[in-house]
Design a protein around this motif. Structure first.
Motif, mmCIF file in Angstrom:
data_model
loop_
_atom_site.group_PDB
_atom_site.id
_atom_site.type_symbol
_atom_site.label_atom_id
_atom_site.label_comp_id
_atom_site.label_asym_id
_atom_site.label_seq_id
_atom_site.Cartn_x
_atom_site.Cartn_y
_atom_site.Cartn_z
ATOM 1 N N ARG A 112 0.847 -1.200 0.000
ATOM 2 C CA ARG A 112 0.000 0.000 0.000
ATOM 3 C C ARG A 112 0.881 1.247 0.000
ATOM 4 O O ARG A 112 1.767 1.383 0.834
ATOM 5 C CB ARG A 112 -0.937 -0.016 1.208
ATOM 6 C CG ARG A 112 -1.965 -1.143 1.149
ATOM 7 C CD ARG A 112 -2.614 -1.393 2.500
ATOM 8 N NE ARG A 112 -3.714 -2.350 2.418
ATOM 9 C CZ ARG A 112 -3.565 -3.674 2.374
ATOM 10 N NH1 ARG A 112 -2.346 -4.194 2.385
ATOM 11 N NH2 ARG A 112 -4.612 -4.473 2.298
ATOM 12 N N TRP A 113 0.601 2.142 -0.912
ATOM 13 C CA TRP A 113 1.445 3.323 -1.071
ATOM 14 C C TRP A 113 1.605 4.108 0.220
ATOM 15 O O TRP A 113 2.724 4.452 0.615
ATOM 16 C CB TRP A 113 0.851 4.231 -2.148
ATOM 17 C CG TRP A 113 1.152 3.824 -3.544
ATOM 18 C CD1 TRP A 113 0.298 3.269 -4.448
ATOM 19 C CD2 TRP A 113 2.412 3.933 -4.214
ATOM 20 N NE1 TRP A 113 0.938 3.028 -5.646
ATOM 21 C CE2 TRP A 113 2.237 3.430 -5.524
ATOM 22 C CE3 TRP A 113 3.666 4.410 -3.831
ATOM 23 C CZ2 TRP A 113 3.278 3.397 -6.452
ATOM 24 C CZ3 TRP A 113 4.707 4.380 -4.756
ATOM 25 C CH2 TRP A 113 4.508 3.871 -6.042
ATOM 26 N N GLY B 33 6.726 -0.032 -3.781
ATOM 27 C CA GLY B 33 6.775 -1.478 -3.942
ATOM 28 C C GLY B 33 8.189 -1.997 -3.969
ATOM 29 O O GLY B 33 9.015 -1.647 -3.122
ATOM 30 N N CYS B 34 8.513 -2.793 -4.998
ATOM 31 C CA CYS B 34 9.804 -3.483 -5.013
ATOM 32 C C CYS B 34 10.993 -2.527 -5.093
ATOM 33 O O CYS B 34 12.078 -2.858 -4.616
ATOM 34 C CB CYS B 34 9.842 -4.499 -6.146
ATOM 35 S SG CYS B 34 9.597 -3.817 -7.803
ATOM 36 N N LEU B 35 10.813 -1.338 -5.659
ATOM 37 C CA LEU B 35 11.917 -0.383 -5.705
ATOM 38 C C LEU B 35 12.264 0.166 -4.330
ATOM 39 O O LEU B 35 13.418 0.522 -4.063
ATOM 40 C CB LEU B 35 11.575 0.781 -6.640
ATOM 41 C CG LEU B 35 11.613 0.485 -8.136
ATOM 42 C CD1 LEU B 35 11.095 1.689 -8.917
ATOM 43 C CD2 LEU B 35 13.022 0.118 -8.588
ATOM 44 N N VAL B 36 11.281 0.231 -3.445
ATOM 45 C CA VAL B 36 11.474 0.844 -2.131
ATOM 46 C C VAL B 36 11.794 -0.187 -1.060
ATOM 47 O O VAL B 36 12.701 0.006 -0.238
ATOM 48 C CB VAL B 36 10.222 1.655 -1.732
ATOM 49 C CG1 VAL B 36 10.339 2.198 -0.314
ATOM 50 C CG2 VAL B 36 9.990 2.788 -2.714
ATOM 51 N N THR B 37 11.050 -1.281 -1.045
ATOM 52 C CA THR B 37 11.157 -2.199 0.083
ATOM 53 C C THR B 37 11.997 -3.437 -0.182
ATOM 54 O O THR B 37 12.320 -4.163 0.755
ATOM 55 C CB THR B 37 9.754 -2.660 0.535
ATOM 56 O OG1 THR B 37 9.131 -3.371 -0.541
ATOM 57 C CG2 THR B 37 8.898 -1.472 0.902
ATOM 58 N N ARG C 31 2.513 -6.996 -11.704
ATOM 59 C CA ARG C 31 2.218 -8.178 -12.499
ATOM 60 C C ARG C 31 2.097 -9.453 -11.672
ATOM 61 O O ARG C 31 1.521 -10.435 -12.133
ATOM 62 C CB ARG C 31 3.313 -8.372 -13.559
ATOM 63 C CG ARG C 31 3.388 -7.244 -14.569
ATOM 64 C CD ARG C 31 4.482 -7.488 -15.612
ATOM 65 N NE ARG C 31 4.251 -8.713 -16.368
ATOM 66 C CZ ARG C 31 3.425 -8.820 -17.390
ATOM 67 N NH1 ARG C 31 2.708 -7.760 -17.787
ATOM 68 N NH2 ARG C 31 3.286 -9.958 -18.029
ATOM 69 N N VAL C 32 2.656 -9.463 -10.463
ATOM 70 C CA VAL C 32 2.757 -10.706 -9.701
ATOM 71 C C VAL C 32 1.589 -10.884 -8.740
ATOM 72 O O VAL C 32 1.005 -11.965 -8.642
ATOM 73 C CB VAL C 32 4.094 -10.763 -8.928
ATOM 74 C CG1 VAL C 32 4.234 -12.092 -8.191
ATOM 75 C CG2 VAL C 32 5.277 -10.531 -9.867
ATOM 76 N N ASN C 33 1.239 -9.810 -8.031
ATOM 77 C CA ASN C 33 0.155 -9.861 -7.043
ATOM 78 C C ASN C 33 -0.751 -8.644 -7.220
ATOM 79 O O ASN C 33 -0.286 -7.581 -7.661
ATOM 80 C CB ASN C 33 0.726 -9.883 -5.621
ATOM 81 C CG ASN C 33 1.345 -11.219 -5.261
ATOM 82 O OD1 ASN C 33 0.651 -12.212 -5.054
ATOM 83 N ND2 ASN C 33 2.672 -11.255 -5.183
ATOM 84 N N PRO C 34 -2.024 -8.747 -6.855
ATOM 85 C CA PRO C 34 -2.951 -7.616 -6.993
ATOM 86 C C PRO C 34 -2.785 -6.606 -5.855
ATOM 87 O O PRO C 34 -3.566 -6.562 -4.910
ATOM 88 C CB PRO C 34 -4.326 -8.297 -6.957
ATOM 89 C CG PRO C 34 -4.115 -9.504 -6.095
ATOM 90 C CD PRO C 34 -2.723 -9.979 -6.394
ATOM 91 N N ILE C 35 -1.743 -5.782 -5.948
ATOM 92 C CA ILE C 35 -1.429 -4.797 -4.916
ATOM 93 C C ILE C 35 -1.435 -3.400 -5.524
ATOM 94 O O ILE C 35 -1.506 -3.240 -6.742
ATOM 95 C CB ILE C 35 -0.064 -5.094 -4.272
ATOM 96 C CG1 ILE C 35 1.054 -5.142 -5.336
ATOM 97 C CG2 ILE C 35 -0.120 -6.418 -3.495
ATOM 98 C CD1 ILE C 35 2.453 -5.315 -4.786
ATOM 99 N N GLU C 36 -1.353 -2.370 -4.671
ATOM 100 C CA GLU C 36 -1.336 -0.989 -5.147
ATOM 101 C C GLU C 36 -0.010 -0.646 -5.829
ATOM 102 O O GLU C 36 0.017 0.099 -6.808
ATOM 103 C CB GLU C 36 -1.547 -0.016 -3.990
ATOM 104 C CG GLU C 36 -2.928 0.002 -3.387
ATOM 105 C CD GLU C 36 -3.033 1.054 -2.287
ATOM 106 O OE1 GLU C 36 -2.071 1.826 -2.102
ATOM 107 O OE2 GLU C 36 -4.076 1.100 -1.619
ATOM 108 N N THR C 37 1.079 -1.141 -5.257
ATOM 109 C CA THR C 37 2.412 -0.716 -5.657
ATOM 110 C C THR C 37 3.009 -1.655 -6.699
ATOM 111 O O THR C 37 2.469 -2.717 -6.979
ATOM 112 C CB THR C 37 3.326 -0.661 -4.426
ATOM 113 O OG1 THR C 37 3.317 -1.941 -3.789
ATOM 114 C CG2 THR C 37 2.829 0.396 -3.438
ATOM 115 N N PRO D 280 -0.477 10.999 -6.619
ATOM 116 C CA PRO D 280 -1.460 11.894 -6.002
ATOM 117 C C PRO D 280 -2.630 11.178 -5.341
ATOM 118 O O PRO D 280 -3.125 11.609 -4.310
ATOM 119 C CB PRO D 280 -1.940 12.752 -7.191
ATOM 120 C CG PRO D 280 -0.788 12.729 -8.141
ATOM 121 C CD PRO D 280 -0.175 11.366 -8.002
ATOM 122 N N THR D 281 -3.042 10.053 -5.888
ATOM 123 C CA THR D 281 -4.202 9.329 -5.324
ATOM 124 C C THR D 281 -3.888 8.709 -3.967
ATOM 125 O O THR D 281 -4.800 8.376 -3.221
ATOM 126 C CB THR D 281 -4.649 8.207 -6.277
ATOM 127 O OG1 THR D 281 -3.531 7.368 -6.567
ATOM 128 C CG2 THR D 281 -5.196 8.804 -7.562
#
Length: 360
Positions: A169-170, A176-180, A206-212, A354-355
């Protein structure tokens, strides 16, 4: 006699790994308090590690007379908690990312200076013998001009991983993967090759239905003129991390351990047998040292008790946030982004879309 530093850890998730490292350095640290909003988890950790005090409130923690507060909470809390701890007169350790924007990073630097205390962001992958061997070769002048490098962060995250309410979640995980996930490997790349001049990046979920994002690719031009490519996915059936560097006269490849690619053995392939002998001798001169968290914490103790540079400072960690900022801006605009990023950049105040801004 070595002075023990007293520590309070907040966050019992990744904090459990930090606790193990503090316990491995009993002559340097006394772990006094564990804090977590989950009362059952904090009680369990305290019992397992013989931690004398438990808390469920962060403000109560920073009110304690402690040398260090180590922040291991969800990413979206790091900046405010680090700032509050500094203002309360505590030295601070903070997990990655230590802030959610370059603006917050610069504000923390000011607060740190004004408070007279010190803030050490976590980049534990830096402290490993393989990476130290490469640094020794560079000191000896055995690493020539850089040509190109690749960094692969190919991990696996199944749907159950995202059952945790702040993951993917943002507003809570900040990316996502770039940050964590890949942030440590990308930090190691910059440790070796130096600053980034420009980046062209693409991201996808592409792998899981997540925000990031959970997949990313990027092409980097480094300030020295060399190139690097980044490949990140959370959909690899075999987890690996790999860094490979091609220099004039020397090719270097890390081990493939997903969560400690910096450890030895690394492969150092010289241009000819005579040069290989010289390289091998220099590598052998590097004595094994504490790695990962224990490696960072042992060096931190020296900095706090004897003075000198922190093992990782805000200035050291800031380029990781700058790279994230530039990567997201490139992915959203479809254009290459030049670095450094100034205060006039559209994402200087935050890379969240922004969202997602302002959502709890």
């Amino acid at each position: 006699m070595t002075r023990k530093l007293t520590v309070g850890v907040v966050g019992g998730g990744i904090g459990a790994m930090q606790i193990e490292a503090f316990r491995a350095l009993p002559d340097l640290y006394s772990l006094e308090v564990i804090c977590d909003i989950d009362a059952s988890r904090v009680e369990s950790l305290a019992a397992k590690h013989a931690i004398p005090n438990v808390l469920t409130d962060f403000d109560a923690l920073i009110a304690r007379d402690l040398d260090i507060i180590s922040i291991c909470t969800p990413s979206g809390l790091h900046f405010e908690q680090a700032k509050k701890a500094l203002l309360a007169g505590r030295n601070v350790i903070v997990e990655k990312p230590f802030a959610s924007s370059l603006a917050e990073a610069d504000e923390l630097a000011k607060v740190e200076q004004e408070s007279g205390k010190r803030l050490c962001p976590i980049f534990q992958y830096r402290f490993a013998d393989g990476l130290a061997q490469l640094q020794r070769l560079r000191e000896r002048g055995l690493v020539g001009k850089a040509y190109a490098a690749t960094v692969e962060t190919h991990w696996r995250r199944l749907p159950a991983y995202y059952d945790n309410p702040w993951r993917g979640r943002w507003a809570k995980e900040l990316g996502g993967c770039l940050v964590t996930h890949a942030i440590h490997n990308h930090d190691m790349l910059m440790r070796v090759l130096g600053p980034v001049r420009s980046i062209y990046a693409r991201t996808a979920t592409r792998v899981n239905p997540i925000e990031t994002e959970d997949c990313a690719a990027a092409v980097l031009e480094m300030a020295d003129g060399s190139f690097a490519t980044l490949s990140v996915t959370l959909g690899s059936q075999e987890e690996i991390s790999r860094l490979r560097f091609c220099f004039d006269g020397l090719t270097v490849e890390s081990n493939h351990s997903p969560y400690n690619p910096g450890k030895a053995p690394w492969r150092f392939i010289a241009a000819d047998p005579e040069r290989q002998k010289v390289v091998d001798v220099a590598i052998a001169e590097v004595d094994p040292a504490p790695e990962l968290y224990a490696g960072q914490f042992s060096r931190l103790h020296k900095a706090l008790t004897e003075g000198g540079e922190l093992p990782v400072s805000i200035a050291d960690a800031r380029p990781s946030l700058e790279l994230i900022t530039a990567a997201y801006h490139s992915a959203r605009t479809g254009e290459a982004v030049r670095l450094p990023i100034g205060q006039d950049h559209p994402l200087y105040a935050g890379w969240l879309p922004p969202t997602a801004r302002g959502r709890a």
